[in-house]
Write a protein that holds these residues in place. Structure first.
Motif, PDB file in Angstrom:
ATOM      1  N   ASN A  96       0.420   1.574   1.987  1.00 12.85           N
ATOM      2  CA  ASN A  96       1.614   0.731   2.035  1.00 12.85           C
ATOM      3  C   ASN A  96       2.495   0.958   3.261  1.00 12.85           C
ATOM      4  O   ASN A  96       3.317   0.104   3.591  1.00 12.85           O
ATOM      5  N   ALA A  97       2.343   2.080   3.950  1.00 12.26           N
ATOM      6  CA  ALA A  97       3.198   2.358   5.105  1.00 12.26           C
ATOM      7  C   ALA A  97       3.044   1.263   6.150  1.00 12.26           C
ATOM      8  O   ALA A  97       1.930   0.820   6.447  1.00 12.26           O
ATOM      9  N   GLY A  98       4.161   0.813   6.711  1.00 13.10           N
ATOM     10  CA  GLY A  98       4.097  -0.233   7.714  1.00 13.10           C
ATOM     11  C   GLY A  98       5.400  -0.362   8.480  1.00 13.10           C
ATOM     12  O   GLY A  98       6.419   0.225   8.108  1.00 13.10           O
ATOM     13  N   MET A  99       5.354  -1.131   9.559  1.00 12.85           N
ATOM     14  CA  MET A  99       6.538  -1.357  10.373  1.00 12.85           C
ATOM     15  C   MET A  99       6.438  -2.732  11.019  1.00 12.85           C
ATOM     16  O   MET A  99       5.376  -3.356  11.025  1.00 12.85           O
ATOM     17  N   GLY A 141     -13.367   5.170  -6.744  1.00 13.77           N
ATOM     18  CA  GLY A 141     -11.915   5.090  -6.766  1.00 13.77           C
ATOM     19  C   GLY A 141     -11.469   3.682  -6.430  1.00 13.77           C
ATOM     20  O   GLY A 141     -12.272   2.742  -6.383  1.00 13.77           O
ATOM     21  N   ALA A 142     -10.177   3.541  -6.186  1.00 17.14           N
ATOM     22  CA  ALA A 142      -9.602   2.238  -5.878  1.00 17.14           C
ATOM     23  C   ALA A 142      -8.621   2.379  -4.728  1.00 17.14           C
ATOM     24  O   ALA A 142      -7.774   3.282  -4.728  1.00 17.14           O
ATOM     25  N   ILE A 143      -8.735   1.489  -3.765  1.00 14.33           N
ATOM     26  CA  ILE A 143      -7.815   1.432  -2.640  1.00 14.33           C
ATOM     27  C   ILE A 143      -7.152   0.066  -2.638  1.00 14.33           C
ATOM     28  O   ILE A 143      -7.827  -0.960  -2.770  1.00 14.33           O
ATOM     29  N   VAL A 144      -5.835   0.058  -2.516  1.00 18.10           N
ATOM     30  CA  VAL A 144      -5.081  -1.195  -2.412  1.00 18.10           C
ATOM     31  C   VAL A 144      -4.269  -1.145  -1.129  1.00 18.10           C
ATOM     32  O   VAL A 144      -3.432  -0.250  -0.944  1.00 18.10           O
ATOM     33  N   ASN A 145      -4.520  -2.085  -0.233  1.00 18.76           N
ATOM     34  CA  ASN A 145      -3.802  -2.166   1.028  1.00 18.76           C
ATOM     35  C   ASN A 145      -2.673  -3.187   0.929  1.00 18.76           C
ATOM     36  O   ASN A 145      -2.825  -4.233   0.286  1.00 18.76           O
ATOM     37  N   THR A 146      -1.565  -2.903   1.585  1.00 17.57           N
ATOM     38  CA  THR A 146      -0.485  -3.885   1.657  1.00 17.57           C
ATOM     39  C   THR A 146      -0.670  -4.716   2.918  1.00 17.57           C
ATOM     40  O   THR A 146      -0.450  -4.239   4.030  1.00 17.57           O
ATOM     41  N   ALA A 147      -1.130  -5.946   2.728  1.00 15.96           N
ATOM     42  CA  ALA A 147      -1.228  -6.890   3.831  1.00 15.96           C
ATOM     43  C   ALA A 147       0.064  -7.700   3.854  1.00 15.96           C
ATOM     44  O   ALA A 147       1.157  -7.146   3.693  1.00 15.96           O
ATOM     45  N   SER A 148      -0.019  -8.995   4.048  1.00 19.32           N
ATOM     46  CA  SER A 148       1.176  -9.843   4.106  1.00 19.32           C
ATOM     47  C   SER A 148       0.734 -11.295   4.171  1.00 19.32           C
ATOM     48  O   SER A 148      -0.372 -11.602   4.639  1.00 19.32           O
ATOM     49  N   ILE A 149       1.607 -12.190   3.749  1.00 22.22           N
ATOM     50  CA  ILE A 149       1.339 -13.603   3.978  1.00 22.22           C
ATOM     51  C   ILE A 149       1.181 -13.871   5.474  1.00 22.22           C
ATOM     52  O   ILE A 149       0.467 -14.797   5.878  1.00 22.22           O
ATOM     53  N   MET A 150       1.814 -13.032   6.309  1.00 26.04           N
ATOM     54  CA  MET A 150       1.712 -13.210   7.753  1.00 26.04           C
ATOM     55  C   MET A 150       0.356 -12.762   8.297  1.00 26.04           C
ATOM     56  O   MET A 150       0.049 -12.993   9.455  1.00 26.04           O
ATOM     57  N   GLY A 151      -0.458 -12.136   7.443  1.00 26.04           N
ATOM     58  CA  GLY A 151      -1.810 -11.778   7.851  1.00 26.04           C
ATOM     59  C   GLY A 151      -2.790 -12.916   7.708  1.00 26.04           C
ATOM     60  O   GLY A 151      -3.906 -12.853   8.212  1.00 26.04           O
ATOM     61  N   VAL A 152      -2.383 -13.983   7.011  1.00 24.19           N
ATOM     62  CA  VAL A 152      -3.246 -15.154   6.827  1.00 24.19           C
ATOM     63  C   VAL A 152      -2.514 -16.440   7.191  1.00 24.19           C
ATOM     64  O   VAL A 152      -2.979 -17.535   6.875  1.00 24.19           O
ATOM     65  N   ALA A 169      -5.578  -7.974  10.532  1.00 25.79           N
ATOM     66  CA  ALA A 169      -6.618  -6.950  10.590  1.00 25.79           C
ATOM     67  C   ALA A 169      -6.773  -6.255   9.241  1.00 25.79           C
ATOM     68  O   ALA A 169      -7.903  -5.946   8.817  1.00 25.79           O
ATOM     69  N   VAL A 170      -5.670  -6.006   8.560  1.00 31.50           N
ATOM     70  CA  VAL A 170      -5.734  -5.369   7.240  1.00 31.50           C
ATOM     71  C   VAL A 170      -6.498  -6.257   6.256  1.00 31.50           C
ATOM     72  O   VAL A 170      -7.275  -5.760   5.431  1.00 31.50           O
TER      73      VAL A 170
END
Length: 258
Positions: A96-99, A141-152, A169-170
């Motif tokens: 989830n870390a992002g900037m 296990g399970a990995i969940v990435n925080t992308a964004s509407i701005m990624g698509v 990219a995410v």
């Protein structure tokens, strides 16, 4: 009622070890709050050590914290190794870390571009790779990435090229890793939130005209709340989503449906 309770058990995380990057505030904190309520031993990672410790202290005995800059490879490998050694396993990672640096592309320096790439893209890869190494040894296990509407989406309300490019990219990293690691029992998914009512968009919230435009392009007509994104993350991280991998779940009030 007993049958209903057993069905809802699919959303429980009892006995699991979860790691949440950017866990001190916003979506990360809301996710850690929900994970601990669902029974997971949850480690909040954040570049702000004091804030992470304070956040973990509010969540009770299942929560703990560590300092981490996700863009530093050696630190990522060390911290994930320490978590696995202390808790015996890593079952869930929320990347989830992002900037964001919202600047016109012609005014964005290469150094600032690289800062966003290092955190939003490289950091996601480093943490996913580190977590997966432990997950593969323990059966998945399970990995969940925080992308964004701005990624698509190209967006367009304001310039934000480095954020949009890295979140795009995410999105595809999520799909690629889901395919690569499926045989090892690791599911990889992402959430793609709309604008969320957190400090992350503090500078945007200071502009009432822009906020009116954001609400006007969102069919539900409002910002998302951190807990609403956390709810989607819990689903993707839980046994309830056992057949879901490589998916990007929009939590966007209908923005991408237009």
């Amino acid at each position: 009622m007993k049958e209903q309770a057993s069905l809802l058990d699919a959303f429980r995380l009892d006995g699991r070890v979860a790691v949440v990057t950017g866990g001190a505030r916003g979506i990360g904190y809301a996710t850690a709050q929900l994970f601990t309520a669902a029974g997971a031993r949850t480690v909040l990672l954040d570049v702000d050590e004091a804030a992470a410790a304070q956040a973990a202290a509010t969540l009770g005995p299942l929560a703990s914290s560590m300092q981490l800059d996700v863009s530093v490879e050696g630190d990522v490998n060390r911290v994930f190794g320490e978590i696995a050694a202390a808790r015996g396993r890593i079952d869930i990672l929320v990347n989830n870390a992002g900037m964001a640096l919202r600047r016109p592309s012609t005014e964005l320096s290469l150094a600032d571009w690289q800062r966003v790439v290092d955190v939003n893209m490289t950091g996601v890869f480093l943490c996913a790779r580190a977590a997966a190494g432990h997950m593969l040894r323990s059966g998945g296990g399970a990995i969940v990435n925080t992308a964004s509407i701005m990624g698509v989406s190209g967006g367009g309300l304001y310039p934000n090229i480095s954020y949009q490019a890295t979140k795009g990219a995410v999105v595809n990293m999520t799909r690629a890793l889901a395919v690569e690691w499926a045989g090892g029992g690791i599911r990889v998914n992402a959430v793609a939130p709309t604008w969320v009512d957190t400090d992350f968009i503090g500078s945007l919230k200071a502009n009432p005209e822009l906020m009116d435009r954001i609400r006007s392009v969102t069919p539900l007509g409002r910002l998302a709340q951190p807990q609403e994104v956390a709810n989607a993350i819990l689903f993707l991280a839980s046994p309830a989503a056992a057949m879901v991998t490589g998916h990007v779940l929009a939590v966007d009030g209908g923005y991408l449906a237009q």
